[in-house]
Design a protein around this motif. Sequence first.
Motif, PDB file in Angstrom:
ATOM      1  N   VAL A  66      40.520 -24.290  -6.565  1.00 57.99           N
ATOM      2  CA  VAL A  66      39.647 -24.546  -7.568  1.00 57.99           C
ATOM      3  C   VAL A  66      40.173 -23.770  -8.900  1.00 57.99           C
ATOM      4  O   VAL A  66      40.226 -24.302  -9.781  1.00 57.99           O
ATOM      5  N   SER A  67      40.596 -22.610  -8.366  1.00 63.84           N
ATOM      6  CA  SER A  67      41.001 -21.711  -9.448  1.00 63.84           C
ATOM      7  C   SER A  67      42.721 -22.394  -9.970  1.00 63.84           C
ATOM      8  O   SER A  67      42.899 -22.506 -11.183  1.00 63.84           O
ATOM      9  N   GLY A  68      43.443 -22.907  -8.966  1.00 63.38           N
ATOM     10  CA  GLY A  68      44.642 -23.610  -9.459  1.00 63.38           C
ATOM     11  C   GLY A  68      44.256 -24.656 -10.316  1.00 63.38           C
ATOM     12  O   GLY A  68      44.938 -25.134 -11.302  1.00 63.38           O
ATOM     13  N   LEU A 216      50.018 -21.191  -2.055  1.00 62.30           N
ATOM     14  CA  LEU A 216      50.334 -22.684  -1.640  1.00 62.30           C
ATOM     15  C   LEU A 216      49.105 -23.485  -2.092  1.00 62.30           C
ATOM     16  O   LEU A 216      49.020 -24.729  -2.761  1.00 62.30           O
ATOM     17  N   VAL A 217      47.913 -23.018  -1.698  1.00 63.55           N
ATOM     18  CA  VAL A 217      46.518 -23.841  -1.930  1.00 63.55           C
ATOM     19  C   VAL A 217      46.470 -23.529  -3.273  1.00 63.55           C
ATOM     20  O   VAL A 217      46.063 -24.800  -4.078  1.00 63.55           O
ATOM     21  N   PHE A 218      46.706 -22.579  -4.079  1.00 67.94           N
ATOM     22  CA  PHE A 218      46.500 -22.556  -5.494  1.00 67.94           C
ATOM     23  C   PHE A 218      47.389 -23.543  -6.188  1.00 67.94           C
ATOM     24  O   PHE A 218      47.133 -24.030  -7.183  1.00 67.94           O
ATOM     25  N   ALA A 219      48.697 -23.536  -5.762  1.00 72.18           N
ATOM     26  CA  ALA A 219      49.761 -24.568  -6.295  1.00 72.18           C
ATOM     27  C   ALA A 219      49.284 -25.767  -6.013  1.00 72.18           C
ATOM     28  O   ALA A 219      49.382 -26.790  -6.730  1.00 72.18           O
ATOM     29  N   GLU A 220      48.620 -26.199  -4.958  1.00 70.35           N
ATOM     30  CA  GLU A 220      48.165 -27.624  -4.509  1.00 70.35           C
ATOM     31  C   GLU A 220      46.940 -27.815  -5.407  1.00 70.35           C
ATOM     32  O   GLU A 220      47.182 -29.310  -6.041  1.00 70.35           O
ATOM     33  N   GLY A 221      46.217 -27.093  -5.790  1.00 67.96           N
ATOM     34  CA  GLY A 221      45.248 -27.363  -6.801  1.00 67.96           C
ATOM     35  C   GLY A 221      45.783 -27.684  -8.092  1.00 67.96           C
ATOM     36  O   GLY A 221      45.345 -28.869  -8.918  1.00 67.96           O
ATOM     37  N   PRO A 270      46.346 -24.036   8.455  1.00 71.50           N
ATOM     38  CA  PRO A 270      46.091 -25.435   8.407  1.00 71.50           C
ATOM     39  C   PRO A 270      45.405 -25.567   7.213  1.00 71.50           C
ATOM     40  O   PRO A 270      45.270 -26.771   7.033  1.00 71.50           O
ATOM     41  N   ASP A 271      44.713 -24.701   6.621  1.00 72.63           N
ATOM     42  CA  ASP A 271      43.791 -24.951   5.339  1.00 72.63           C
ATOM     43  C   ASP A 271      44.685 -25.384   4.347  1.00 72.63           C
ATOM     44  O   ASP A 271      44.044 -25.901   3.413  1.00 72.63           O
ATOM     45  N   ILE A 272      45.901 -25.612   4.324  1.00 72.84           N
ATOM     46  CA  ILE A 272      46.791 -26.117   3.136  1.00 72.84           C
ATOM     47  C   ILE A 272      46.355 -27.380   3.293  1.00 72.84           C
ATOM     48  O   ILE A 272      46.569 -28.254   2.284  1.00 72.84           O
ATOM     49  N   VAL A 273      46.278 -28.160   4.356  1.00 72.50           N
ATOM     50  CA  VAL A 273      45.843 -29.562   4.418  1.00 72.50           C
ATOM     51  C   VAL A 273      44.203 -29.626   4.301  1.00 72.50           C
ATOM     52  O   VAL A 273      43.934 -30.486   3.525  1.00 72.50           O
ATOM     53  N   PHE A 274      43.660 -28.947   5.183  1.00 77.36           N
ATOM     54  CA  PHE A 274      42.135 -29.004   5.122  1.00 77.36           C
ATOM     55  C   PHE A 274      41.242 -28.968   3.597  1.00 77.36           C
ATOM     56  O   PHE A 274      40.552 -29.684   3.255  1.00 77.36           O
ATOM     57  N   THR A 275      41.926 -28.024   2.849  1.00 78.38           N
ATOM     58  CA  THR A 275      41.308 -27.553   1.669  1.00 78.38           C
ATOM     59  C   THR A 275      41.104 -28.656   0.568  1.00 78.38           C
ATOM     60  O   THR A 275      40.124 -28.886   0.202  1.00 78.38           O
ATOM     61  N   PRO A 276      42.202 -29.345   0.320  1.00 79.75           N
ATOM     62  CA  PRO A 276      42.200 -30.522  -0.795  1.00 79.75           C
ATOM     63  C   PRO A 276      41.290 -31.774  -0.286  1.00 79.75           C
ATOM     64  O   PRO A 276      40.490 -32.377  -0.807  1.00 79.75           O
ATOM     65  N   VAL A 277      41.499 -31.889   0.980  1.00 78.00           N
ATOM     66  CA  VAL A 277      40.546 -32.971   1.622  1.00 78.00           C
ATOM     67  C   VAL A 277      39.264 -32.438   1.476  1.00 78.00           C
ATOM     68  O   VAL A 277      38.377 -33.432   1.027  1.00 78.00           O
ATOM     69  N   LEU A 278      38.590 -31.305   1.859  1.00 81.65           N
ATOM     70  CA  LEU A 278      37.515 -30.986   1.845  1.00 81.65           C
ATOM     71  C   LEU A 278      36.839 -31.036   0.182  1.00 81.65           C
ATOM     72  O   LEU A 278      35.799 -31.753   0.070  1.00 81.65           O
ATOM     73  N   VAL A 279      37.664 -30.413  -0.678  1.00 79.01           N
ATOM     74  CA  VAL A 279      37.141 -30.604  -2.039  1.00 79.01           C
ATOM     75  C   VAL A 279      37.010 -31.979  -2.383  1.00 79.01           C
ATOM     76  O   VAL A 279      36.271 -32.420  -3.291  1.00 79.01           O
ATOM     77  N   PHE A 280      38.024 -32.696  -2.252  1.00 82.96           N
ATOM     78  CA  PHE A 280      37.846 -34.331  -2.618  1.00 82.96           C
ATOM     79  C   PHE A 280      36.668 -34.845  -2.103  1.00 82.96           C
ATOM     80  O   PHE A 280      36.031 -35.554  -2.817  1.00 82.96           O
ATOM     81  N   CYS A 281      36.230 -34.858  -1.052  1.00 82.42           N
ATOM     82  CA  CYS A 281      35.086 -35.233  -0.198  1.00 82.42           C
ATOM     83  C   CYS A 281      33.876 -34.907  -0.656  1.00 82.42           C
ATOM     84  O   CYS A 281      33.141 -35.582  -1.312  1.00 82.42           O
ATOM     85  N   VAL A 282      33.791 -33.373  -1.031  1.00 74.28           N
ATOM     86  CA  VAL A 282      32.560 -32.973  -1.644  1.00 74.28           C
ATOM     87  C   VAL A 282      32.388 -33.478  -3.246  1.00 74.28           C
ATOM     88  O   VAL A 282      31.106 -33.936  -3.688  1.00 74.28           O
ATOM     89  N   VAL A 283      33.510 -33.417  -4.017  1.00 71.59           N
ATOM     90  CA  VAL A 283      33.317 -33.892  -5.269  1.00 71.59           C
ATOM     91  C   VAL A 283      33.100 -35.428  -5.312  1.00 71.59           C
ATOM     92  O   VAL A 283      32.128 -36.002  -6.133  1.00 71.59           O
ATOM     93  N   THR A 284      33.637 -36.017  -4.448  1.00 73.25           N
ATOM     94  CA  THR A 284      33.506 -37.765  -4.469  1.00 73.25           C
ATOM     95  C   THR A 284      31.875 -37.919  -4.097  1.00 73.25           C
ATOM     96  O   THR A 284      31.343 -38.633  -4.655  1.00 73.25           O
TER      97      THR A 284
END
Length: 376
Positions: A66-68, A216-221, A270-284
């Motif tokens: 979310v910060s990224g 990497l997660v920050f960069a993904e965001g 593995p949170d590099i994969v799981f985090t954006p999926v979780l964020v998208f699902c919660v927001v959607t």
Amino acid sequence: MRSYITKKDTMALYGTAVLLMVFHHMFYLPDRLNYDYVSVLYWGQTAHEAVLANFAKICVPIYAFVSGYGMYVSCSPLHGGRLPDLLREDYKKVVKSLFGFYKKYWLVFFIFVPMGFLWFGYEFHITEFIRSFLGELELYNMEWWYVEQYVKLLLLFPVFDFLVSFFARLFSGKKALCILTGAAFLCVIGSLYVFPQLLPVRISLYMFLQRHYLYLVFAEGYLIARYDLFGFAAKVLDKKWFKIGASLLGLLFVLAGRMYKVRDAGGTLPDIVFTPVLVFCVVTLCHECGEIRILRRFLEFMGGYSTYIWLTHTFFAYYYFQELVMLPKYSVLIYIWLLVLSTASAALLTAVYKGLSALLAKGVQSGYFRKTDRLF
């Protein structure tokens, strides 16, 4: 710019993260609790609070993601100008964000740390005190380790934004994203699987990714915000019920996948994969399900206090008031009680912060302080 994740969504995500964080710290390490509790989630000879608490560690990459995402959105109006100007303006934004965070951190620091000196046996050493004050050392609260991490993420953001913007001007549109992602993917796959003679490289790469996965997660965001990938995914799903169904399946995938792949708090790659999926699902789900309006408002409410809850909840759970926290005896009630204590503390700190801000603002208006000296 129009962002798939709105400000209210951000608060809901922070609320989700802080609820997971409190549960993680309460039950992941039973050895840190000096009092027995009755497990409500006990079946099959296992107390599953610790199992779920391990999953809840995903709270940290949620904050980083979310910060990224948020840093790109806040700086997006700057991307039309010259790159040197972009770098300078980005650092202005970063300094402002860091100062806003440090004001809250220092308020908690000067209230809770002296309590340790006065009543709980903390020893005072000036060097450690200053380093802890700056967030470099988590001597007085080990769960403050993310302070330094957060500062580093923000300080590196302008450089990352500059480099991606430079690359994007060489390759227009999403072509730049495809090239960057493809090159990174080929490097990782090549070093890990294709060339067996690169075993030392594999080990070094794995250790590097494991240690620095939050970058990497920050960069993904950042990249997902820049190229509106969540908006693209929502258009592909199109219909409301497709979005809801896909989001529920995505949450199930994250829950099952993380519990299967991550067996301890250190195995976070593995949170590099799981985090954006979780964020998208919660927001959607927040966007599409009017039926969860009450839940969304609760998450937004908790998100509004999330910084103070993060900074204070382990003083209750571990360091100062554990006996008080453990009074309910049953695990679920203990968790709820800790949330109540932490949220009440956060509300009081918010009131103190606003009071100090108003006092200083009044001092500026009456001429006691120059505007350049205004801290709040």
